[in-house]
Design an enzyme around this catalytic site. Structure first.
Site, PDB file in Angstrom:
ATOM      1  N   GLY A 108      17.099  13.935  10.815  1.00  0.00           N
ATOM      2  CA  GLY A 108      16.982  13.093  12.003  1.00  0.00           C
ATOM      3  C   GLY A 108      16.435  13.860  13.185  1.00  0.00           C
ATOM      4  O   GLY A 108      15.912  14.978  13.059  1.00  0.00           O
ATOM      5  N   GLU A 502      -5.044  -0.775   2.600  1.00  0.00           N
ATOM      6  CA  GLU A 502      -4.176   0.032   1.745  1.00  0.00           C
ATOM      7  C   GLU A 502      -4.983   1.059   0.955  1.00  0.00           C
ATOM      8  O   GLU A 502      -4.551   2.208   0.783  1.00  0.00           O
ATOM      9  CB  GLU A 502      -3.402  -0.887   0.801  1.00  0.00           C
ATOM     10  CG  GLU A 502      -2.582  -0.190  -0.267  1.00  0.00           C
ATOM     11  CD  GLU A 502      -1.460   0.682   0.267  1.00  0.00           C
ATOM     12  OE1 GLU A 502      -0.860   1.425  -0.529  1.00  0.00           O
ATOM     13  OE2 GLU A 502      -1.176   0.641   1.486  1.00  0.00           O
TER      14      GLU A 502
END
Length: 629
Positions: A108, A502
């Site tokens: 994090g 994509e």
């Protein structure tokens, strides 16, 4: 991003910690390390891969029955040894690892690390790294007064941002404490000698235990031999003792084995027929109940999708990266088949802008892991605006995304190790197409004949995918050309524009070739200026209503000396010639065409990367599970 493994045991747990890191390495591979208690705190750290760490651990003779391990995706500080986890704290003014008292690993980002760092420096703490993680280690040390569990509770009360941490102290050698907020963490209840484990993902503990406790947002957990405690947040944010259910989770280690394939990405591309078949297994009719909330425990029941579908008048889809492109394709389906207004938002943008909330909108999140930080935050933001009708398309039934949404459809792609998503993308498309049909059915827009036709087409998908995979040798020939290029354009129209996006993303991610995608009609509004013989132009050309328009766009490229690479349906009458390379798709797939046309683009990126010699499964600067903003 980043992977954590921790253990309290009576046996040497270093092999278990390193094996867990190997299974989590796709989450981050800039550096890795292990710390154990063995008559003091000892550690091995490396900026090489986990396989090299295993050799280093052996040469260091590292052994211990309590320990933590980490594989890192760098945020604060370069990927060098002194920034690698685990981080130690030896107290104010102390130097060297011999005096270390606290060992800690962290996933994090701590947003207030600079203020905390300044305060700790003023108290005499020295910093050996540039990381925000070392701040937490020193903070735990500064608050320690004989009880690590209490010190961690006091520590997390001062942290702002996202974290999952595991920490132990030299004075409590059979205790590991963990905490999570905004980043996943699970508790593994051991099957022998009272041992207990922590991990970012249950897969890290496959073969060690299948008894898993999924920690909730804000939880703090205390692991000791033969027992564990969990404190959770009440409505006022205070920590209270809670009971989190122990679930039996079959996290098969075999899913992380390569088998006969060269890379995980190749394996996962070729697993797509099975993944689609599994995702669609058991579907005999189109009914809203397919999306009822996932029961978390025996006797629990999910929300009623039919009631939610009757109450909504629009759809808002929130997603990031590859999942965002699947959502963009779904917008075409939802508006053309279900006739429902649909908005698609990049999750990281949506939560930070002023928007107009609609309480009657169905908020759909799309995520492979179900832990994507930006998408979770966007979901919570939408709910804070009064939009309570929520649904997720997700690959992990036990994830935070599934727990926080009323409704869910679980794709069954299985574990995806390659950083560049393939089977997760196509199974998301399958789930979103089912959602389209279910909404059409609930709105009275799906006739029995249409339903039968769509079901037949979906059942044919695995066989159709196998036929497309058979085109691999032709794609490999294209890849030899692309390996020598540094730029590429991708074009598509309508439903296939997101597929072009994509395809360009895949090429960028693993080959490091600069690639951009455009709606083909936009070519003349700027991108055509880039077209030369050195700029390959990949075009997705299904035989649909926009084919003739697309052919005109192709002529624009050829007239400028551009070289075209076209994925064409068999009946499009686009022929190979000078400057025009054509691969013919086996058949026309109608509305489901995006699921098939994306596969050659995946193969093109994969084989181009192989030809260029890049690290296919672990591309530079990227990691798989994006659990930080």
């Amino acid at each position: 991003m980043c992977g954590i493994v921790g253990a309290v045991s009576t046996r040497n747990i270093v092999p278990i910690l390193v094996q867990g890191l190997q299974r989590l390495e796709y989450r981050g591979y800039d550096s890795c390390g292990v710390a154990v208690w063995s008559d003091g705190l000892k550690r091995s750290r490396s900026t090489s891969r986990v396989a090299e760490l295993l050799s280093q651990v052996a040469s260091d003779g590292l052994q211990g029955s309590t320990g933590i391990a980490h594989t890192r995706w760098a945020t604060h500080g370069a990927p060098v040894v002194h920034n690698a986890h685990p981080h130690f704290s030896a107290g104010p003014g102390a130097e060297g690892t011999r005096a270390a008292r606290v060992a800690l690993v962290h996933n994090g980002i701590i947003e207030n690390h600079e203020e905390l760092r300044a305060a700790l420096k003023a108290r005499g703490y020295d910093f050996a790294s540039q990381t925000d993680t070392e701040v937490i280690a020193h903070l735990v040390d500064s608050l320690y007064d004989g009880d690590l569990f209490e010190a961690v509770q006091a520590t997390v009360a001062q942290l702002q941002g996202a974290y999952a941490i595991a920490v132990f102290h030299k004075d409590e050698p059979h205790r590991v404490v963990g905490a999570r907020a905004g980043s996943p963490l699970v508790l593994g209840v051991g099957l022998q000698d009272g041992e207990n484990f922590l991990a970012s993902d249950a897969m890290a503990l496959a073969g060690v235990t299948d008894q898993i406790v999924y920690l909730e947002e804000g939880d703090v957990v205390d692991l000791q031999l033969g027992r564990h405690w969990v404190l959770g947040r009440d409505a006022q944010g205070a920590l209270r003792p809670v009971e989190r259910p122990v679930r039996t989770v079959q996290a098969h280690s075999g899913a992380a084995e390569l088998g006969p394939y060269r890379h995980y990405m190749q394996k996962e591309i070729f697993e797509q027929p099975r993944a689609i078949a599994d995702t669609l297994e058991g579907i005999e009719s189109i009914v809203p109940e397919l999306f009822d909330g996932v029961a978390q425990q025996p006797g629990e029941s999910g929300a009623a999708a039919w009631r939610v579908f009757k109450e909504i008048d629009s759809v808002l889809i929130l997603a990031c990266g590859t999942s965002y492109y699947s959502a963009c394709a779904a917008k075409y389906w939802l508006e053309s088949i279900a006739r429902i207004p649909t908005q698609v938002e990049i999750a990281s943008e949506y939560r930070y802008r002023e928007s107009v909330p609609n309480p009657r909108s169905l908020v759909v999140t799309v995520s492979q892991s179900g832990e994507t930080a930006d998408t979770l935050a966007a979901l919570r933001h939408a709910r804070s605006l009064g939009m309570e009708q929520t649904l997720t398309i997700c690959n992990v039934a036990t994830s935070a995304m599934v727990r926080e949404c009323k409704l869910a459809y679980i794709t069954r792609a299985g574990v995806e190790i390659g950083v560049a998503s393939t089977k997760a993308f196509t199974t998301q498309l399958a789930g979103l197409f089912l959602l389209t049909l279910a909404l059409a059915q609930s709105r009275g827009l799906l006739s029995p004949q249409d339903e039968a036709g769509h079901l037949k087409a979906m059942r044919h998908l695995p066989a159709a995918l196998q036929a497309v995979l058979a085109l691999e040798p032709q794609v490999m020939a294209w890849a030899e050309d692309f390996a020598r290029k540094e730029n590429a354009l991708f074009l598509g129209r309508g439903l296939h524009y997101p597929i072009a996006l994509e395809g360009a993303l895949k090429l960028k991610e693993i080959t490091y070739i600069h690639a951009e995608a455009y709606a083909a009609g936009e070519l003349k509004h700027g991108p055509l200026a880039l077209v030369t013989s050195e700029m390959p132009v990949v075009t997705v050309a299904p035989n649909d209503a926009l084919l003739e328009k697309l052919k005109s766009n192709l002529q624009e490229v050829r007239a400028r000396g551009g070289v075209l690479y076209v994925l064409a349906d068999a009946d499009t009458r686009i022929e190979s010639g000078e400057g025009l390379h054509v691969i013919r798709m086996p058949e026309h797939y109608g509305a489901l065409s995006p699921l098939l046309h994306v596969v050659p683009l995946q193969l093109l990126a994969y084989h181009t990367a192989c030809a260029r010699g890049t690290d296919v499964d672990k591309p530079r600067n990227l990691a798989k599970s994006v659990t930080v903003e």
